[in-house]
Design a protein around this motif. Structure first.
Motif, short mmCIF file in Angstrom:
data_model
loop_
_atom_site.label_atom_id
_atom_site.label_comp_id
_atom_site.label_asym_id
_atom_site.label_seq_id
_atom_site.Cartn_x
_atom_site.Cartn_y
_atom_site.Cartn_z
N UNK A 2 0.87 -1.18 0.00
CA UNK A 2 0.00 0.00 0.00
C UNK A 2 0.90 1.23 0.00
N UNK A 3 0.83 2.02 -1.06
CA UNK A 3 1.72 3.17 -1.21
C UNK A 3 0.97 4.38 -1.73
N UNK A 4 1.62 5.53 -1.61
CA UNK A 4 1.08 6.78 -2.18
C UNK A 4 1.70 7.01 -3.55
N UNK A 5 0.87 7.47 -4.48
CA UNK A 5 1.31 7.68 -5.86
C UNK A 5 0.87 9.05 -6.35
N UNK A 6 1.68 9.60 -7.25
CA UNK A 6 1.32 10.83 -7.96
C UNK A 6 1.03 10.48 -9.41
N UNK A 7 -0.15 10.86 -9.90
CA UNK A 7 -0.50 10.63 -11.30
C UNK A 7 0.41 11.48 -12.18
N UNK A 8 1.00 10.86 -13.18
CA UNK A 8 2.01 11.56 -13.97
C UNK A 8 1.57 11.85 -15.41
N UNK A 9 0.45 11.30 -15.85
CA UNK A 9 0.11 11.43 -17.26
C UNK A 9 -0.14 12.88 -17.69
N UNK A 10 -1.02 13.59 -16.97
CA UNK A 10 -1.36 14.96 -17.37
C UNK A 10 -0.32 15.97 -16.89
N UNK A 11 0.13 15.82 -15.67
CA UNK A 11 1.03 16.81 -15.07
C UNK A 11 2.38 16.89 -15.79
N UNK A 12 2.75 15.80 -16.49
CA UNK A 12 4.07 15.76 -17.13
C UNK A 12 4.06 16.31 -18.55
N UNK A 13 2.89 16.58 -19.12
CA UNK A 13 2.83 16.97 -20.53
C UNK A 13 3.57 18.27 -20.85
N UNK A 14 3.42 19.35 -20.06
CA UNK A 14 4.18 20.57 -20.39
C UNK A 14 5.69 20.35 -20.35
N UNK A 15 6.13 19.53 -19.41
CA UNK A 15 7.57 19.26 -19.30
C UNK A 15 8.07 18.47 -20.50
N UNK A 16 7.24 17.63 -21.04
CA UNK A 16 7.61 16.86 -22.23
C UNK A 16 7.66 17.77 -23.45
N UNK A 17 6.60 18.53 -23.65
CA UNK A 17 6.48 19.36 -24.85
C UNK A 17 7.56 20.43 -24.90
N UNK A 18 7.87 21.04 -23.77
CA UNK A 18 8.79 22.18 -23.78
C UNK A 18 10.25 21.77 -23.84
N UNK A 19 10.55 20.52 -23.63
CA UNK A 19 11.90 20.03 -23.91
C UNK A 19 11.99 19.62 -25.38
N UNK A 20 10.94 19.01 -25.88
CA UNK A 20 10.95 18.59 -27.28
C UNK A 20 11.02 19.78 -28.24
N UNK A 21 10.41 20.92 -27.85
CA UNK A 21 10.46 22.09 -28.75
C UNK A 21 11.61 23.04 -28.41
N UNK A 22 12.52 22.59 -27.50
CA UNK A 22 13.74 23.33 -27.15
C UNK A 22 13.48 24.62 -26.37
#
Length: 883
Positions: A362-382
C-alpha cells in the motif's frame, strides 16, 4: 617582490578568505542588473566530495564567475539534500556501533540522532567545495529539511491531493529489504550475477490432491524459495506438449498444495521448459498475469526479506539462506531434476546494494500522465534545451512511457506524509494532527473525537519529492509565491547535472516548474559525463580507483584540478581522468607565473627619449591585440554553445603559445637591457586582460597576478572586474604573422637539422612578389630567427632553400656546412623523392585506377605528383648551388 615559485595552498586560502570577507559572492535582487542564477544540485548530507562533484561544480563556478564579471547579478544557491535512505543507513550504522537498535527507539528519539548526525557531518561537502573555489552565495545555503522547505513540500502534497493527482493504492513496488522501504525504478541498479537455474518437478494430482500418474511438469526457476507462493503453472495455449494438461492440477513440492495449470500467450514456448511458475506476490510480470486470470496472491516474505508463516517451511530464514536450503530439500524429496549455472541481471538498491524484491504494498502515488505533458512538450520544442541534444531521445523515451510516481517511503527521516487515519479507516489529509482533528469534527461531525483517536501515516515522502521543488523552494516560491527573490531569480538560467538523473530529478523539476510557476525552472540543462579511470571504469570509492579530491587539491592546487578536469570534458561525454591532466593544469599555472615574473623583472626605461619603442615591439603589440580579440570572440562563441572545455583550450593556447612562446619572445629585451615603457605598459595591460579571460577557469592564480599588476584599491577583486570584450581584429596582420611563424620555425628546424648553433647569425634571402610584407616583419625575423641580414632576390639565391606558401627562402650556410656531407644527404633525399614520384606516376598511368577510384582520391595522387616534382626541382637546385 614576486616569489620564485607559485605556492597554491597559501594563495588559495588567502584569496578565498578575501572573497568571503568582502561578500563578492553575495547577491540580492537588483532591478538595474540582469539576473543570472544557478541552483546547485544539492549533494546528500551523507556525501563527501568526489570526482563527479569536482567536475560538476567546476563547470557551475565557471558559468557563475563569468556572469558576475559580465555585470550580471550572479546568484549561485548552495544547499544539501536530506537523503532519506542514505542518511538512515548512516545513522543506523552509527547507532549499531553504540549498541543501539533503531527498533528499540521511538520515532522522535531516532530523529534526534538523525539531526545530530546531520549537524555533525551534513556540511562537510559544502566546506570542501570552498577549497575548489566555488563562488556560491553561502548566506543563501538551504537544506531540504529546514522548516520553510519542509512546509513547502507538505503544502505541495496537500495541493496535489486536493487536485486529485495524489492517491493511495495497492501496487507492485521495488522493495529494499535492508532499508525496509520502497525505492524508485531509477534507484534500482541492474547487475549481472551468477545464479543457479533450478529445474524441479510439479507432479500432476487429481481434485483431492492425490497423484494421478508419474507424469509431472518441469519448470526452471532462479527463485526456488518462492515456490510456496506459487498459485498456478502457466503454459502457452498453442504448445502441443502441454495442451492436454491445461485445466488440470499439479502439486507444489514440499508443501503439497494443489495449483491449476492455466494457458496464456505470454509464455514463450522456446524459453526454458515452456512452463512458467506464477508467483504474483514476488514477480512483476507474474503479478500482471495473475490479475488477468484472477489468481490469488500469497506474500511469503517479511519486510526484512525473511520467510513468514505463509511459507509453511523455513519460516524466519533469510531469502538467500532459504534458497540454498530449499534446493537441498528438493533434492532429498526427489523433486529436483538438475541445476545449472546461470547469469542474469538482478536489480540492486542503489543505496544499500541489497537485492531488490518485487513486493505488493500500500503506497502513495502521484499521477504523472497529465502533469508531465508541459515538461515533455517544452523540452521537445527546445524551450528547455538539453546539452548535448542527444539526450532528447532518452528524455522522450522516459516521458512517453511515464508511470505514476510512487512517492512514499517506509522510513522515519524525511518529510512525513500529511495523511491521518481514523480507526474506521477514514483518511484525512491535513498539515497537522490538530488540523486533521478539526476536519474530522467539522466534515464528519465526529465531535467526540480526540487527537488520540487519530494516527498519522508513518511513511515519509520520496527524497525526490522535495528535490523536484528545489529551484522554487530555495527562493521560498511555494510559501511566498510573489516574493522579491522568486520574482527576480526565477526561472534560473542553467542547470549542470549528470545524465543519470535526467528523468527522476531534471524532468520532475521541469514538471514542478510548470505546475507551480507556469514556466520552466531553468533554460539550459548541461549534462556532464562520468569521470572514469584509465580502464574506463566509473570512479568510485568501492572500486578504490578514485583519488581523494581534497588530497589532489592539497598536492596540485585547486586551479590545476579545475583545468585538469576540463581539458578533456566535452558535454555529455565521459571524462577519461588521468593525473597527467592535472599535471598539465599545474604546468599551465607555473607557465603563467613564470611569464609574469619575467615581465615584472624587466628593467623599465621610464624616459621615451632614452629608449624608443622598437618597430618589432610595435608590430608584436598590434598582432597580439588582434590575436587576443580573436580569441575572446572564440571563447564567447564556445560559451554560447556550452563548449566549456573548448573555451578553456582556446584560452590555454592563447596564453601558452601566442603570449608566452611568441609575444614575450618578440618584445623581450636583450640580456641586462631595459625595456621601453610603452611596450612594458602594453604587456601589463595584456596580462590584465588575459587574467580576466582566465579567471572563471583559474580563479586563484588570476586573482594573485591581477592584484600584482598595478596597485589595487581596497575591496577590489578580479571577481567583479569586467570580462574582456573583443575589439577590432586585423586579419591581414594575423595572416602575415602566420607566415612569420612558419619562416621562423623553418629556420630553426634547419639549424637543428644541420646542427648549427642558434647563437650563430645567418644571412637570409627571400624570393617573393610581396616584399612589403616581409619589410614590415623584418625586425621580428632578425630577432626571433637570429638572422644577420635579409636580402631579396629575383632569381636563385645562395644556400639551403625552403618554401613558405608561394615564396622561397635561402639561408646561406656556406661557412657553417660540411659541403660533402650535405651533398650526400641531398642526393639521398633526391633519390628517395624520385622513387616516390615514379610510384605515383605509375599509379596515375593505370587507366583502371583513374577510372574506378573516387575523384578526390585521384586528385590527391595528382597533388602528390605536383609536390614531389616541386621538391625534386628544389633539391636539384640545392645540389647545383653546392657545385
Amino acid at each position: 617582490m614576486i616569489s620564485k615559485t607559485y605556492a597554491p595552498q597559501e594563495i588559495e586560502d588567502k584569496w578565498y578568505s578575501y572573497w568571503i570577507e568582502n561578500k563578492f559572492f553575495s547577491s540580492k535582487p537588483n532591478p538595474d542588473k540582469e539576473p543570472y542564477s544557478i541552483v546547485i544540485p544539492p549533494p546528500n548530507v551523507t556525501g563527501v566530495l568526489h570526482m563527479g562533484h569536482m567536475l560538476n561544480n567546476t563547470i557551475q563556478d565557471i558559468l557563475i564567475r563569468k556572469a558576475r564579471m559580465e555585470g550580471k547579478e550572479a546568484c549561485w544557491v548552495p544547499g544539501t539534500d536530506h537523503a532519506s535512505i542514505a542518511t538512515e543507513a548512516k545513522v543506523v550504522a552509527m547507532l549499531k556501533e553504540r549498541g543501539i537498535s533503531k527498533r528499540d527507539l521511538t520515532r522522535d528519539e531516532f530523529l534526534e540522532y538523525c539531526w545530530e548526525w546531520t549537524h555533525k557531518y551534513g556540511g562537510i561537502i559544502l566546506k570542501q567545495l570552498r577549497k575548489l573555489g566555488a563562488s556560491c552565495d553561502w548566506d543563501r545555503t538551504r537544506f531540504t529539511m529546514e522548516p520553510d522547505l519542509y512546509d513547502s513540500v507538505i503544502d505541495v502534497f496537500i495541493d496535489l491531493h486536493n487536485k486529485g493527482d495524489i492517491y493511495r493504492g495497492h501496487r507492485m513496488v521495488n522493495w529494499d529489504p535492508q532499508a525496509r522501504t520502497t525505492v524508485s525504478d531509477e534507484e534500482v541498479i541492474m547487475k549481472e550475477v551468477n545464479q543457479k537455474l533450478v529445474y524441479l518437478k510439479y507432479p500432476l494430482v487429481d481434485e483431492i490432491g492425490e497423484a494421478l500418474t508419474d507424469e509431472a511438469i518441469i519448470i526452471a526457476t532462479t527463485r526456488p524459495e518462492t515456490i510456496m507462493a506459487d498459485v498456478a503453472i502457466c503454459v502457452n495455449p498453442h504448445d502441443e506438449r502441454y495442451k492436454h494438461l491445461i485445466g488440470k492440477q499439479v502439486s507444489i513440492p514440499l508443501i503439497n498444495r494443489a495449483i491449476p495449470i492455466i494457458a496464456d500467450e505470454y509464455v514463450e514456448m522456446e524459453f526454458g521448459t515452456g512452463c512458467l511458475k506464477v508467483t504474483p506476490a514476488h514477480d512483476t510480470n507474474d503479478y500482471v498475469l495473475g490479475k488477468r486470470h484472477d489468481l490469488p496472491i500469497i506474500d511469503l516474505l517479511n519486510e526484512d526479506g525473511t520467510l513468514n508463516d505463509k511459507a509453511q517451511i523455513l519460516v524466519g530464514e533469510d531469502r538467500s539462506v532459504a534458497r540454498k536450503k530449499i534446493i537441498k530439500l528438493l533434492e532429498e524429496s526427489g523433486n529436483l531434476v538438475k541445476t545449472e549455472e546461470y547469469k542474469s541481471n538482478v536489480g540492486h538498491s542503489e543505496r544499500t546494494n541489497s537485492v531488490i524484491e518485487p513486493r505488493l504494498s500500500e503506497q502513495w502515488f502521484l499521477k504523472m500522465d497529465k502533469i508531465s505533458k508541459p515538461a515533455f512538450e517544452n523540452v521537445m520544442n527546445d524551450t528547455v534545451q538539453l546539452i548535448p541534444a542527444k539526450f532528447k531521445n532518452t528524455y522522450r523515451h522516459w516521458m512517453e512511457n511515464v508511470h505514476d510516481w510512487n512517492i512514499s517511503r517506509q522510513l522515519w527521516w524525511g518529510h512525513r506524509i500529511p495523511a491521518y487515519y481514523l480507526k474506521d479507516g477514514t483518511t484525512i489529509i491535513a498539515k497537522s494532527k490538530r488540523e486533521a482533528l478539526r476536519k474530522a469534527q467539522m466534515d464528519y461531525q465526529l465531535f467526540a473525537l480526540t487527537e488520540e483517536d487519530i494516527e498519522q501515516d508513518p511513511d515519509v515522502l520520496d527524497t525526490w519529492f522535495s528535490a523536484w521543488l528545489w529551484p522554487i523552494t530555495v527562493f521560498n516560491g511555494i510559501k511566498e509565491p510573489d516574493n522579491a527573490d522568486i520574482n527576480y531569480y526565477y526561472p534560473t538560467n542553467d542547470l549542470v547535472t549528470a545524465p543519470e538523473i535526467l528523468f527522476f530529478w531534471v524532468a520532475r523539476m521541469i514538471i514542478a516548474g510548470y505546475e507551480y510557476k507556469g514556466q520552466y525552472p531553468f533554460k539550459n540543462v548541461y549534462l556532464t559525463g562520468i569521470v572514469r579511470d584509465k580502464q574506463g571504469r566509473k570512479m568510485s570509492k568501492s572500486l578504490g580507483n578514485s583519488p581523494d579530491p581534497i588530497d589532489l587539491i592539497e598536492q596540485y592546487g585547486a586551479d590545476s584540478i579545475r583545468t585538469g578536469m576540463l581539458f578533456s570534458s566535452q558535454a555529455g561525454n565521459d571524462l577519461p581522468y588521468d593525473d597527467k591532466l592535472v599535471e598539465q593544469g599545474r604546468n599551465f599555472g607555473n607557465k603563467i607565473w613564470n611569464a609574469f615574473r619575467l615581465v615584472k623583472g624587466f628593467q623599465v626605461s621610464e624616459n621615451p627619449e632614452d629608449l624608443a619603442q622598437p618597430e618589432g615591439s610595435q608590430l608584436a603589440i598590434q598582432w597580439f591585440e588582434s590575436k587576443l580579440n580573436q580569441t575572446i570572440l572564440e571563447v564567447q562563441d564556445h560559451f554560447s554553445k556550452f563548449r566549456i572545455s573548448d573555451a578553456l583550450n582556446s584560452v590555454y593556447k592563447l596564453i601558452w603559445d601566442d603570449f608566452c612562446a611568441q609575444y614575450l619572445e618578440m618584445i623581450k629585451p636583450g640580456f641586462e637591457q631595459p625595456i621601453d615603457k610603452q611596450t612594458y605598459d602594453a604587456t601589463l595591460a595584456f596580462f590584465d586582460r588575459l587574467m580576466r579571460l582566465l579567471h572563471p577557469f583559474m580563479p586563484f592564480i588570476s586573482e594573485e597576478i591581477w592584484q600584482n599588476i598595478i596597485e589595487r584599491k581596497d575591496k577590489d577583486s578580479i571577481c567583479i572586474a569586467p570580462f574582456p570584450q573583443a575589439a577590432n581584429i586585423d586579419q591581414p596582420l594575423l595572416n602575415d604573422f602566420e607566415i612569420l611563424f612558419e619562416v621562423i620555425s623553418a629556420i630553426r628546424n634547419l639549424r637543428n637539422a644541420k646542427n648549427i648553433s642558434p647563437k650563430i647569425a645567418l644571412p637570409l634571402a627571400i624570393r617573393t612578389d610581396s616584399e612589403g610584407r616581409y619589410a614590415a616583419l623584418e625586425p621580428l625575423i632578425l630577432k626571433l630567427a637570429n638572422v644577420e641580414s635579409i636580402g631579396y632576390v629575383t632569381g636563385e639565391g645562395e644556400g639551403t632553400a625552403f618554401r613558405v606558401k608561394s615564396d622561397e627562402f635561402f639561408v646561406n650556410l656556406a661557412d657553417e656546412l660540411d659541403v660533402e656531407t650535405e651533398k650526400e644527404n641531398l642526393q639521398r633525399e633526391l633519390e628517395y623523392t624520385q622513387g616516390f614520384l615514379d610510384s605515383v606516376i605509375k599509379k596515375l598511368s593505370n587507366e583502371r585506377f583513374v577510372q574506378n577510384a573516387k575523384g578526390d582520391i585521384v586528385e590527391k595522387e595528382r597533388q602528390k605528383q605536383a609536390d614531389a616534382e616541386s621538391k625534386l626541382e628544389t633539391l636539384k637546385e640545392a645540389l647545383a648551388r653546392l657545385g
